[in-house]
Each structure stands twice: as C-alpha cells, then as structure tokens.
Write a protein that holds these residues in place. Structure first.
Motif, PDB file in Angstrom:
ATOM      1  N   TRP A  38       0.828  -1.203   0.000  1.00 10.86           N
ATOM      2  CA  TRP A  38       0.000   0.000   0.000  1.00 10.86           C
ATOM      3  C   TRP A  38       0.867   1.259   0.000  1.00 10.86           C
ATOM      4  O   TRP A  38       0.517   2.257  -0.619  1.00 10.86           O
ATOM      5  N   GLU A  39       1.983   1.205   0.725  1.00  7.57           N
ATOM      6  CA  GLU A  39       2.875   2.372   0.776  1.00  7.57           C
ATOM      7  C   GLU A  39       3.408   2.701  -0.610  1.00  7.57           C
ATOM      8  O   GLU A  39       3.439   3.870  -1.024  1.00  7.57           O
ATOM      9  N   LEU A  40       3.815   1.680  -1.342  1.00  5.15           N
ATOM     10  CA  LEU A  40       4.318   1.901  -2.694  1.00  5.15           C
ATOM     11  C   LEU A  40       3.203   2.384  -3.607  1.00  5.15           C
ATOM     12  O   LEU A  40       3.382   3.329  -4.393  1.00  5.15           O
ATOM     13  N   ALA A  41       2.043   1.751  -3.503  1.00  5.00           N
ATOM     14  CA  ALA A  41       0.913   2.148  -4.353  1.00  5.00           C
ATOM     15  C   ALA A  41       0.514   3.595  -4.082  1.00  5.00           C
ATOM     16  O   ALA A  41       0.237   4.356  -5.017  1.00  5.00           O
ATOM     17  N   ALA A  42       0.479   3.996  -2.817  1.00  7.12           N
ATOM     18  CA  ALA A  42       0.114   5.371  -2.470  1.00  7.12           C
ATOM     19  C   ALA A  42       1.143   6.357  -3.007  1.00  7.12           C
ATOM     20  O   ALA A  42       0.787   7.419  -3.539  1.00  7.12           O
ATOM     21  N   GLY A  43       2.409   6.022  -2.884  1.00  8.77           N
ATOM     22  CA  GLY A  43       3.444   6.924  -3.391  1.00  8.77           C
ATOM     23  C   GLY A  43       3.373   7.105  -4.895  1.00  8.77           C
ATOM     24  O   GLY A  43       3.454   8.232  -5.400  1.00  8.77           O
ATOM     25  N   ARG A  44       3.202   6.019  -5.615  1.00  5.96           N
ATOM     26  CA  ARG A  44       3.149   6.092  -7.076  1.00  5.96           C
ATOM     27  C   ARG A  44       1.864   6.777  -7.546  1.00  5.96           C
ATOM     28  O   ARG A  44       1.879   7.546  -8.500  1.00  5.96           O
ATOM     29  N   LEU A  45       0.768   6.477  -6.855  1.00  5.98           N
ATOM     30  CA  LEU A  45      -0.499   7.109  -7.227  1.00  5.98           C
ATOM     31  C   LEU A  45      -0.462   8.605  -6.932  1.00  5.98           C
ATOM     32  O   LEU A  45      -0.909   9.415  -7.747  1.00  5.98           O
ATOM     33  N   GLY A  46       0.063   8.981  -5.774  1.00  6.82           N
ATOM     34  CA  GLY A  46       0.162  10.398  -5.442  1.00  6.82           C
ATOM     35  C   GLY A  46       1.025  11.155  -6.429  1.00  6.82           C
ATOM     36  O   GLY A  46       0.703  12.294  -6.811  1.00  6.82           O
ATOM     37  N   HIS A  47       2.106  10.537  -6.871  1.00  2.00           N
ATOM     38  CA  HIS A  47       2.967  11.183  -7.866  1.00  2.00           C
ATOM     39  C   HIS A  47       2.232  11.376  -9.184  1.00  2.00           C
ATOM     40  O   HIS A  47       2.322  12.437  -9.809  1.00  2.00           O
ATOM     41  N   ALA A  48       1.466  10.373  -9.592  1.00  2.00           N
ATOM     42  CA  ALA A  48       0.719  10.488 -10.847  1.00  2.00           C
ATOM     43  C   ALA A  48      -0.332  11.581 -10.756  1.00  2.00           C
ATOM     44  O   ALA A  48      -0.482  12.403 -11.674  1.00  2.00           O
ATOM     45  N   VAL A  49      -1.085  11.632  -9.660  1.00  2.00           N
ATOM     46  CA  VAL A  49      -2.123  12.653  -9.496  1.00  2.00           C
ATOM     47  C   VAL A  49      -1.516  14.049  -9.498  1.00  2.00           C
ATOM     48  O   VAL A  49      -2.047  14.985 -10.111  1.00  2.00           O
ATOM     49  N   THR A  50      -0.376  14.200  -8.838  1.00  3.17           N
ATOM     50  CA  THR A  50       0.240  15.515  -8.670  1.00  3.17           C
ATOM     51  C   THR A  50       0.960  15.993  -9.915  1.00  3.17           C
ATOM     52  O   THR A  50       0.910  17.184 -10.256  1.00  3.17           O
ATOM     53  N   HIS A  51       1.613  15.078 -10.617  1.00  5.11           N
ATOM     54  CA  HIS A  51       2.520  15.493 -11.692  1.00  5.11           C
ATOM     55  C   HIS A  51       2.144  15.009 -13.085  1.00  5.11           C
ATOM     56  O   HIS A  51       2.728  15.489 -14.070  1.00  5.11           O
ATOM     57  N   HIS A  52       1.204  14.099 -13.219  1.00  8.70           N
ATOM     58  CA  HIS A  52       0.940  13.509 -14.535  1.00  8.70           C
ATOM     59  C   HIS A  52      -0.550  13.429 -14.845  1.00  8.70           C
ATOM     60  O   HIS A  52      -1.120  12.323 -14.961  1.00  8.70           O
ATOM     61  N   PRO A  53      -1.212  14.550 -15.055  1.00  7.82           N
ATOM     62  CA  PRO A  53      -2.635  14.517 -15.407  1.00  7.82           C
ATOM     63  C   PRO A  53      -2.903  13.785 -16.717  1.00  7.82           C
ATOM     64  O   PRO A  53      -4.022  13.294 -16.930  1.00  7.82           O
ATOM     65  N   GLU A  54      -1.897  13.690 -17.574  1.00  9.61           N
ATOM     66  CA  GLU A  54      -2.094  13.020 -18.863  1.00  9.61           C
ATOM     67  C   GLU A  54      -2.303  11.516 -18.699  1.00  9.61           C
ATOM     68  O   GLU A  54      -2.714  10.843 -19.656  1.00  9.61           O
TER      69      GLU A  54
END
Length: 358
Positions: free
Chosen positions: A195-211
């Motif tokens: 979950w920690e890894l999933a949250a980190g990767r998901l948060g990065h995508a939401v914050t930096h990669h709207p595409e």
C-alpha cells in the motif's frame, strides 16, 4: 428526545442546532434496519456514498448508526474484497438487489476513510480490529488493479477484466483511502508495504501527470478532488483552485457539476467547501455553504441540484450523501477532531516518496 448536537455542527448562516438535528434525522430516516444508507428510501445505494453518510452520522454523535452502516459493508463484501457499484433497497423492506455488477475501485477503497474516521470519532479499538480484515481485503483488491504508471484502473467489469484507464477524481479518492488505510495499519502495527508503494506512485501520478488519466476536465470533481483527496496542498492547491474558480463557481448559487451546464449541485458545493477549508480558505468555504441554503428542504434534507436557467430543482430527489457532504464540511470548519484529521491530511501517512525514475 433529540440527542444533543455537537457544537462543531453549528455554523452561522448554515446550520443552527435545530437545523443540524433535522438534517441528521433525514439521514437516519433513510437508513435501513440492516444499516444500509441508500440515496433515499427505496433508491440506489453505492458503497462510497453510503460511507460518506455514515461519516456524517459520526460527526453528529450517532456512532451506533454509523457502526451499523459499517456492519452492512462487512456483511456485503464480496470474497475478493470488493463491493458492487450499485444496489437497490426496495422501499417495502425487501432484500437488497445488485443493480450494477461492475466493481468501481474508488467505491471499494473508501471504507478505509470511513473506518479511520469512525475510530477517531469514538476511540474504539475493538471496532478498528473488527473492521480491519474488511479494510485490508478492500485495499488489496484495489491495489491489485493498479496500472504500470501509477494510477489505478477505475473499475473491474463483471467478466473480471479491467480497462487500462484511470479517473483523476476516483484516483484522488483512492489515494486518500490508501493514506487512511496506512494510518489504520500503523495503529494496529500491521505493516502494508504494498500500500505504501501504491500510495506513493499514485500520489505522484495525481500531482505530476494529469495526462495519465481520462480527460474529464468539464467535471468540477476533477478540478477540486486532487485537493479534497489530500494530493495537493500549499501553493499547488491554491493555484488549482484559482485556475478554474470562475468556470465552476456560480456566485450566490453554488458549484456546477459540469462546466457547460447551468446546473449547480449540493454535493459538489459542499465537497468544494471541505477542500477549501483543507487549504486554509475557510471564508470561501462558509460562503459556499451559505449559498446552497436554497437547496435545503423544510425537513432538513437537501435537494441534489438546481438548474438555474430554468429555475427548477433537478433531479427531484433529496439524497443522503448531499446532506452528508454538507455535515462533513460544517464539521471540519467547526473543528471536529476526526473530520479535521481525515480531511486535513497532515497526520496521514503519505506512502513512499517516488519520482519518474522509480
């Protein structure tokens, strides 16, 4: 005899004690004996809105009714950890019927937000230990549908397949749920590195990669949910709010559901108010909540929306989740500990920090 309403639910120009109590009663009136909270009596239920209404009941001190709602979730969870996207609860009290057999990932994840909010409201460790297996299975199901670049597929179809597509609103909500799930795991000393890894990767995508998400830019939820879901704070949140304020906010009436329709909705308006509070814009939040008093029914419930070009209530339904969203926004503004902690985000684990190299 009416239970005392907490001071956190009193907000000048929005709710006094009598009004807050009436709104709480409307949610309780729609809750079924088995704990289910449909949109309205005899109507549709989805697990996300059911949980939002349960959280609102906790803000009012109705922990018994909220716990009954979480009991419904545990009793209706599928073996794989999911829930279906839609259920129908007949007004005559007949058995629940699955009305949408898809499994939407943000619907399934949101139990973690509700469970942590309930624990913070009550301090009940026994409840948290009891619901932990339900939360764990739900988040494992959701994390199992992550995509290679960080987002999570927005649904699993009846045949077990999942589209390689993600929604920004849904993913922002899932991020919030993963962070609450990690808070539960920390409290129970049950580490969840996946979950920690999933949250980190998901948060990065939401914050930096709207595409990486489907284009739903015309929906106001895609505008404010990265803030509401705790992904954006500080300058980034303020810039996002300002960017589309004039596109979605109708002064004096509330927030549009979609940018190109003359339709303001109570749920989106209250959720935006909650997001505004979370980033220090409480004056704006209060103003919006005062604007949507025109959606309040005399019994304390709230109409879903209003088409202002036609001066018409539409649809003609008063939904538990609209009332729930309003109560949660007022509770945050009033300093309710559980609501402040869950939606403020500062005290929630953030997951692993990742970047495009990881």
């Amino acid at each position: 005899m009416t239970a005392a309403i907490p001071e956190a639910l009193l907000l000048d120009g929005v709710l006094d004690a009598e009004q807050a109590a009436a709104t709480v009663r409307t949610i309780l009136a729609d809750q079924r004996p088995d704990g289910a909270i449909p949109w309205f009596t005899g109507g549709h239920l989805d697990p996300w809105d059911h949980t939002e209404a349960a959280m609102a009941l906790d803000t009012a001190g109705r922990h018994d009714a909220a716990e009954a709602a979480y009991r419904w979730l545990t009793e209706n969870q599928n073996p794989d950890g999911s829930w279906y996207a839609g259920y129908t609860h007949p007004a005559d009290g007949g058995p629940v019927v699955v009305s949408n057999s898809a499994k939407e990932t943000n619907f399934c994840a949101y139990v973690a937000v509700g469970a942590w909010h309930h624990h913070l409201s009550t301090g009940d460790d026994t409840f948290l230990e009891w619901i932990w297996p339900t939360v764990r299975r739900a988040l494992d199901f959701v994390v199992g549908l992550r995509l290679p670049d960080g987002p999570i597929s927005w649904r699993q179809d009846e045949d077990g397949t999942a589209p390689q597509e993600a929604l920004l609103t849904g993913s922002s909500s899932i991020l919030h749920a993963l962070r609450c799930g990690l808070a539960i795991a920390d409290h129970l000393e049950e580490p969840q590195p996946d979950w920690e890894l999933a949250a980190g990767r998901l948060g990065h995508a939401v914050t930096h990669h709207p595409e990486r998400f489907l284009d739903k830019d015309r929906y106001s939820m895609d505008w404010y949910y990265p803030v509401l879901g705790t992904a954006l704070r500080g300058d980034a949140a303020a810039e996002r709010i300002e960017r589309d304020w004039d596109r979605f906010v109708v002064p004096g009436l509330g927030v549009r559901c979609v940018s190109d329709r003359p339709w303001v909705t109570g749920g989106e308006s209250a959720e935006l108010a909650l997001a505004l509070w979370a980033v220090g814009q409480s004056d704006r939040a209060v103003q919006i909540l005062r604007w949507i008093r025109h959606l309040r029914h005399e019994d304390g419930s709230y109409w879903t929306g209003y088409v202002f070009e036609d001066d018409a209530i539409w649809p003609e339904e008063r939904t538990t989740w609209t009332a729930g969203a309003l109560l949660l926004a007022v509770a945050a503004l009033g300093g309710d500990h559980a609501t402040v902690t869950v939606f403020g985000g500062d005290q929630l684990p953030s997951g692993l920090v990742v970047d495009d190299c990881c």
